[in-house]
Design a protein around this motif. Sequence first.
Motif, PDB file in Angstrom:
ATOM      1  N   SER A 274       0.831  -1.195   0.000  1.00  0.00           N
ATOM      2  CA  SER A 274       0.000   0.000   0.000  1.00  0.00           C
ATOM      3  C   SER A 274       0.859   1.236   0.000  1.00  0.00           C
ATOM      4  O   SER A 274       2.032   1.210   0.271  1.00  0.00           O
ATOM      5  CB  SER A 274      -0.924   0.007   1.226  1.00  0.00           C
ATOM      6  N   GLY A 275       0.241   2.383  -0.253  1.00  0.00           N
ATOM      7  CA  GLY A 275       0.996   3.621  -0.249  1.00  0.00           C
ATOM      8  C   GLY A 275       0.186   4.767  -0.774  1.00  0.00           C
ATOM      9  O   GLY A 275       0.466   5.914  -0.503  1.00  0.00           O
ATOM     10  N   GLY A 276      -0.870   4.496  -1.552  1.00  0.00           N
ATOM     11  CA  GLY A 276      -1.731   5.550  -2.032  1.00  0.00           C
ATOM     12  C   GLY A 276      -1.065   6.406  -3.081  1.00  0.00           C
ATOM     13  O   GLY A 276      -0.243   7.253  -2.782  1.00  0.00           O
ATOM     14  N   PRO A 277      -1.368   6.207  -4.361  1.00  0.00           N
ATOM     15  CA  PRO A 277      -0.719   6.959  -5.414  1.00  0.00           C
ATOM     16  C   PRO A 277      -1.058   8.433  -5.341  1.00  0.00           C
ATOM     17  O   PRO A 277      -2.180   8.810  -5.059  1.00  0.00           O
ATOM     18  CB  PRO A 277      -1.265   6.314  -6.704  1.00  0.00           C
ATOM     19  N   GLU A 278      -0.073   9.280  -5.630  1.00  0.00           N
ATOM     20  CA  GLU A 278      -0.319  10.706  -5.646  1.00  0.00           C
ATOM     21  C   GLU A 278      -0.877  11.152  -6.984  1.00  0.00           C
ATOM     22  O   GLU A 278      -1.544  12.174  -7.073  1.00  0.00           O
ATOM     23  CB  GLU A 278       0.978  11.462  -5.375  1.00  0.00           C
ATOM     24  N   SER A 279      -0.555  10.415  -8.037  1.00  0.00           N
ATOM     25  CA  SER A 279      -0.991  10.791  -9.375  1.00  0.00           C
ATOM     26  C   SER A 279      -1.683   9.612 -10.026  1.00  0.00           C
ATOM     27  O   SER A 279      -1.104   8.911 -10.833  1.00  0.00           O
ATOM     28  CB  SER A 279       0.214  11.222 -10.225  1.00  0.00           C
ATOM     29  N   PRO A 280      -2.952   9.325  -9.689  1.00  0.00           N
ATOM     30  CA  PRO A 280      -3.622   8.154 -10.232  1.00  0.00           C
ATOM     31  C   PRO A 280      -3.737   8.233 -11.737  1.00  0.00           C
ATOM     32  O   PRO A 280      -3.839   9.314 -12.317  1.00  0.00           O
ATOM     33  CB  PRO A 280      -5.006   8.203  -9.562  1.00  0.00           C
TER      34      PRO A 280
ATOM     35  N   PRO B 292      -3.573   4.092 -19.441  1.00  0.00           N
ATOM     36  CA  PRO B 292      -4.640   3.880 -18.466  1.00  0.00           C
ATOM     37  C   PRO B 292      -4.147   3.232 -17.180  1.00  0.00           C
ATOM     38  O   PRO B 292      -4.938   2.882 -16.305  1.00  0.00           O
ATOM     39  CB  PRO B 292      -5.604   2.966 -19.210  1.00  0.00           C
ATOM     40  N   VAL B 293      -2.833   3.025 -17.072  1.00  0.00           N
ATOM     41  CA  VAL B 293      -2.226   2.462 -15.863  1.00  0.00           C
ATOM     42  C   VAL B 293      -1.041   3.331 -15.477  1.00  0.00           C
ATOM     43  O   VAL B 293      -0.502   4.085 -16.294  1.00  0.00           O
ATOM     44  CB  VAL B 293      -1.769   0.992 -16.064  1.00  0.00           C
ATOM     45  N   THR B 294      -0.627   3.221 -14.220  1.00  0.00           N
ATOM     46  CA  THR B 294       0.508   3.978 -13.696  1.00  0.00           C
ATOM     47  C   THR B 294       1.683   3.038 -13.456  1.00  0.00           C
ATOM     48  O   THR B 294       1.500   1.929 -12.950  1.00  0.00           O
ATOM     49  CB  THR B 294       0.120   4.667 -12.375  1.00  0.00           C
ATOM     50  N   GLY B 295       2.864   3.484 -13.822  1.00  0.00           N
ATOM     51  CA  GLY B 295       4.044   2.658 -13.613  1.00  0.00           C
ATOM     52  C   GLY B 295       5.279   3.311 -14.178  1.00  0.00           C
ATOM     53  O   GLY B 295       5.309   4.534 -14.397  1.00  0.00           O
ATOM     54  N   GLU B 296       6.299   2.512 -14.441  1.00  0.00           N
ATOM     55  CA  GLU B 296       7.585   3.037 -14.868  1.00  0.00           C
ATOM     56  C   GLU B 296       8.198   2.163 -15.963  1.00  0.00           C
ATOM     57  O   GLU B 296       7.958   0.958 -16.021  1.00  0.00           O
ATOM     58  CB  GLU B 296       8.568   3.078 -13.684  1.00  0.00           C
TER      59      GLU B 296
ATOM     60  N   ASN C 264      -1.730   1.245  -9.042  1.00  0.00           N
ATOM     61  CA  ASN C 264      -2.944   0.906  -9.795  1.00  0.00           C
ATOM     62  C   ASN C 264      -4.021   0.337  -8.884  1.00  0.00           C
ATOM     63  O   ASN C 264      -4.379  -0.845  -8.989  1.00  0.00           O
ATOM     64  CB  ASN C 264      -2.583  -0.090 -10.910  1.00  0.00           C
ATOM     65  N   PRO C 265      -4.555   1.166  -7.976  1.00  0.00           N
ATOM     66  CA  PRO C 265      -5.559   0.672  -7.032  1.00  0.00           C
ATOM     67  C   PRO C 265      -6.797   0.146  -7.747  1.00  0.00           C
ATOM     68  O   PRO C 265      -7.322   0.789  -8.666  1.00  0.00           O
ATOM     69  CB  PRO C 265      -5.889   1.908  -6.184  1.00  0.00           C
ATOM     70  N   GLY C 266      -7.218  -1.040  -7.335  1.00  0.00           N
ATOM     71  CA  GLY C 266      -8.442  -1.613  -7.879  1.00  0.00           C
ATOM     72  C   GLY C 266      -8.289  -2.296  -9.217  1.00  0.00           C
ATOM     73  O   GLY C 266      -9.253  -2.870  -9.726  1.00  0.00           O
ATOM     74  N   LYS C 267      -7.092  -2.260  -9.816  1.00  0.00           N
ATOM     75  CA  LYS C 267      -6.889  -2.888 -11.124  1.00  0.00           C
ATOM     76  C   LYS C 267      -6.321  -4.291 -10.945  1.00  0.00           C
ATOM     77  O   LYS C 267      -5.372  -4.501 -10.195  1.00  0.00           O
ATOM     78  CB  LYS C 267      -5.964  -2.053 -12.001  1.00  0.00           C
ATOM     79  N   SER C 268      -6.893  -5.232 -11.665  1.00  0.00           N
ATOM     80  CA  SER C 268      -6.428  -6.615 -11.604  1.00  0.00           C
ATOM     81  C   SER C 268      -5.241  -6.816 -12.534  1.00  0.00           C
ATOM     82  O   SER C 268      -4.960  -5.991 -13.417  1.00  0.00           O
ATOM     83  CB  SER C 268      -7.552  -7.569 -12.024  1.00  0.00           C
ATOM     84  N   ARG C 269      -4.563  -7.948 -12.355  1.00  0.00           N
ATOM     85  CA  ARG C 269      -3.461  -8.279 -13.257  1.00  0.00           C
ATOM     86  C   ARG C 269      -3.955  -8.396 -14.688  1.00  0.00           C
ATOM     87  O   ARG C 269      -3.281  -7.945 -15.624  1.00  0.00           O
ATOM     88  CB  ARG C 269      -2.792  -9.586 -12.806  1.00  0.00           C
TER      89      ARG C 269
ATOM     90  N   SER D 181       4.569  -7.409  -8.339  1.00  0.00           N
ATOM     91  CA  SER D 181       4.777  -6.545  -7.181  1.00  0.00           C
ATOM     92  C   SER D 181       4.863  -5.075  -7.559  1.00  0.00           C
ATOM     93  O   SER D 181       4.503  -4.203  -6.773  1.00  0.00           O
ATOM     94  CB  SER D 181       6.053  -6.963  -6.458  1.00  0.00           C
ATOM     95  N   CYS D 182       5.326  -4.786  -8.762  1.00  0.00           N
ATOM     96  CA  CYS D 182       5.453  -3.412  -9.233  1.00  0.00           C
ATOM     97  C   CYS D 182       4.137  -2.885  -9.800  1.00  0.00           C
ATOM     98  O   CYS D 182       3.694  -1.789  -9.448  1.00  0.00           O
ATOM     99  CB  CYS D 182       6.558  -3.347 -10.286  1.00  0.00           C
ATOM    100  N   TRP D 183       3.486  -3.656 -10.636  1.00  0.00           N
ATOM    101  CA  TRP D 183       2.328  -3.171 -11.384  1.00  0.00           C
ATOM    102  C   TRP D 183       0.987  -3.482 -10.711  1.00  0.00           C
ATOM    103  O   TRP D 183       0.093  -2.626 -10.697  1.00  0.00           O
ATOM    104  CB  TRP D 183       2.336  -3.769 -12.795  1.00  0.00           C
ATOM    105  N   VAL D 184       0.847  -4.676 -10.180  1.00  0.00           N
ATOM    106  CA  VAL D 184      -0.436  -5.055  -9.555  1.00  0.00           C
ATOM    107  C   VAL D 184      -0.345  -4.658  -8.081  1.00  0.00           C
ATOM    108  O   VAL D 184      -0.282  -5.484  -7.180  1.00  0.00           O
ATOM    109  CB  VAL D 184      -0.721  -6.559  -9.727  1.00  0.00           C
ATOM    110  N   ASN D 185      -0.356  -3.370  -7.866  1.00  0.00           N
ATOM    111  CA  ASN D 185      -0.017  -2.803  -6.564  1.00  0.00           C
ATOM    112  C   ASN D 185      -0.863  -1.562  -6.349  1.00  0.00           C
ATOM    113  O   ASN D 185      -0.924  -0.687  -7.219  1.00  0.00           O
ATOM    114  CB  ASN D 185       1.486  -2.460  -6.556  1.00  0.00           C
ATOM    115  N   ASP D 186      -1.514  -1.466  -5.202  1.00  0.00           N
ATOM    116  CA  ASP D 186      -2.409  -0.349  -4.937  1.00  0.00           C
ATOM    117  C   ASP D 186      -1.697   0.992  -4.853  1.00  0.00           C
ATOM    118  O   ASP D 186      -2.342   2.037  -4.923  1.00  0.00           O
ATOM    119  CB  ASP D 186      -3.181  -0.587  -3.628  1.00  0.00           C
ATOM    120  N   ASN D 187      -0.376   0.983  -4.704  1.00  0.00           N
ATOM    121  CA  ASN D 187       0.318   2.266  -4.679  1.00  0.00           C
ATOM    122  C   ASN D 187       0.474   2.875  -6.072  1.00  0.00           C
ATOM    123  O   ASN D 187       0.861   4.032  -6.211  1.00  0.00           O
ATOM    124  CB  ASN D 187       1.672   2.157  -3.966  1.00  0.00           C
TER     125      ASN D 187
END
Length: 405
Positions: free
Chosen positions: A34-40, A191-195, A220-225, A212-218
């Motif tokens: 968890s961590g809560g994204p700042e820029s969803p 449509p997803v957040t990542g690097e 992409n909250p609520g998004k499945s693999r 662990s990087c992408w399917v992570n609420d920090n």
Amino acid sequence: MAPSRPSRRALLQSGAAFAALALAGGCSSSSSDSGGPESPAPSGTAPSGTASGDAAAAGRSMPAESRPHTRTFMAWPALEEVWGDQLPGVRQDIASLAQAIAGFEPVVLLARPDQAAEARQACGSSVEVLELAVDDLWARDSGPTFVTGPQGLAGIDFHFNGWGGKQTHAEDAKVAAAVLEHYGITRIAAPVTGEGGGLEVDGEGTLMATESCWVNDNRNPGKSRDQIEAAFKDLLGVRKVIWFKGVAGQDITDCHVDALARFAEPGTVLLHRPAADTPPDVWTTASDQARQVLQSATDAAGRPFRIVDLPEPDFNLIQGAGKNFLATYINYYVCNGGVIVPRFGDQAADDHAAGVIGDLHPGRKVTQVSINHIAAGGGGIHCATQQQPAQAPAGGSTTGASGAA
């Protein structure tokens, strides 16, 4: 004997530590960090001046890094509160790396306007400095991820959010859009957040990534693999995604794949392996799990994988190798006619890695660069670079994996 390493990179421990947290680029298990994204990631209509993923994806794909490049993007580390007294050494590493790559292809270094003169002096005339506000050096993650296709070159903005809100990123969050605007390149709002460090493609339809990087609420909250995988296929033109479990919450990136496994060529994967005497921990488990996945998987063309192990160096022989030191040779960079490989100070391991990587990239000159200041912050050569692929002429194809763009 390799030291016990609870993390490859320091994690945020308190609100007061936010601005002082060190850096980006390493490797990471479950999707529950968890961590809560700042820029969803945005949803719905793409912002003005951009293309939506659905509209832009037709015929587009992310080329393998081994394809010809127009240029390499890098960034000048800006913040003392991130690097502290290590900043001068980190900047020298970046300058040395930029100069090495500039021997093969054009390099554009992004630097804050008030730091541009220093960057130019450090890098020399072979490196172009573009004045643009940045926070840190991780161009792989803050910069755009490029795709090519019949409609031309485009850049995907993955809405960099500081690896899930772990580091200040007010300027780096805007880098992808600013670079694309400067060069007049179409921007695709993902449509997803990542690097970018969380993506590894073979250029023939296969992608590797960590859950662990992408399917992570920090990020992409609520998004499945499955939803994230569908976005990858749409945005990057891939047909198959190889998922590794990774390691969540133990380094700032939640285990970027570019420090765990890389395609040397379609069907051949270089895999990071801990030193033989490393005690079991989350990182040895991550490497073992990735190997198990690769042993039973096939790529988009149905080929089984050839796995080439690349052990890390002896930490006892590395100057400045603290607990966050990213001692992986996997985080190398392929450029026009060359391959840039880290040199850590364990001569036997350094030479072995350079030989293995060179053999797997025939026709390219191997250049070793010392990056211990960058590695001490948990990053590497690949983390600090982002390629702009050469776009094939209309009706033609870009050929020559080792040729200049």
